[in-house]
Design an enzyme around this catalytic site. Sequence first.
Site, PDB file in Angstrom:
ATOM      1  N   TYR A  97       0.750  -1.220   0.155  1.00 39.08           N
ATOM      2  CA  TYR A  97      -0.064  -0.113  -0.089  1.00 39.08           C
ATOM      3  C   TYR A  97       0.942   1.240   0.183  1.00 39.08           C
ATOM      4  O   TYR A  97       1.714   1.374   0.707  1.00 39.08           O
ATOM      5  CB  TYR A  97      -0.999  -0.077   1.269  1.00 39.08           C
ATOM      6  N   GLU A 172      -3.717   7.126  -4.248  1.00 34.83           N
ATOM      7  CA  GLU A 172      -3.560   5.931  -3.551  1.00 34.83           C
ATOM      8  C   GLU A 172      -3.404   4.707  -4.391  1.00 34.83           C
ATOM      9  O   GLU A 172      -4.326   4.377  -5.320  1.00 34.83           O
ATOM     10  CB  GLU A 172      -4.987   5.742  -2.761  1.00 34.83           C
TER      11      GLU A 172
END
Length: 343
Positions: A97, A172
């Site tokens: 992530y 993101e």
Amino acid sequence: MQLLEYQAKNLLREVELPVPEGLVLRAGEPIPEVTFPVVVKSQVPVGGRGKAGGVKLAQNKKELSSIVATILQLEIKGHKPECVLVEPALNIESELYLALRVNRDKRRVEYIVTRNGGVSVESHAEEVRVVPADEESYLQVAEILQLEAVAVKKMCQKFMTIFHDDDCLLLEINPLIVTKDGDIFCADAKIEIDDNARFRQENLGWTETSNLKPLGGNIGVVANGAGMAMSTMDTIYAAGGKPANFLDIGGGTGEDVFVKNLHKITDLPNVQSIIVNIFAGITRCDEIAKGLIAARERIVDLPPLYIRLEGTNRDKAVELLAEAGMEVLPSLQACVEGALKHV
Ligand code: GDP
Ligand code: MN
């Protein structure tokens, strides 16, 4: 505005970040020839698609066609997709992530990083690390992700380019996938663009959201603030009239805001008059007057306007409007009485 995944990935591709070569498929379009397996992904502007059944693997053409049909019909958190993204499936070793976001409280841009990415990233909240974004942050990011610093440096520079050039609030990548062959791919991308930067990001395909709700009556209404809009409508109903619409124009005062909204109201069926009821606090009456004058000039079939303006620079507005042959009335009551003459 949040971009759809395929739009976000187009921005990543422009700076040559590694993105799977996918194609966008809309309802009714033929199933293309692809190399299997592929992943089919619902293009809705919300996260959690994986858990909601909006991300599925297809092993052959028959499966692909049935999955595409199912996902196009599947509503996720109130959104039905206009299209799906079909990409070659990745052979996943690990899901990382990596995000960049604006932290308003700390007045900085920062990286959010964890090695435990994927659909359950929220349940690993305690492992998530925050790294302020600067020239050296790639070192820490590389260490947390356990990736080569040189590769991460290039990636971070490219993320930064997008973040600044496209006025992002959030970028993101979840998951950032490392394949079994050791390649890195941005397998999902969520990009949020600052709405205030729309004027210099027009090419990004903004979706129109309208605050105007048609109500079927014949008195158009322009007000600022939801409370003002509601009390305007109550006053119209109480006097026996019927509003044509609900509209809170918010803090917008630009000429375009008035021309656009008055156009929309004029286009509603049966509108005989329009009440403009505005209290200018942060906004200024003279700016609003200019908007109204522009609308009068540009909209050919604009019905009579009944205007009440209070607040900052009211006198100036009254003067400007008078020069253009338009009148400011002393009260909302007076506006409603005027409007009812046309019913
Ligand atoms: P989200 O749930 O809306 O964030 O959608 P994602 O695009 O992140 O997909 C959710 C999950 O699907 C990912 O975390 C992966 O586990 C899986 N996934 C996505 N793309 C692929 C792929 O190309 N191959 C495989 N095997 N799994 C994938
Ligand atoms: Mn994701």
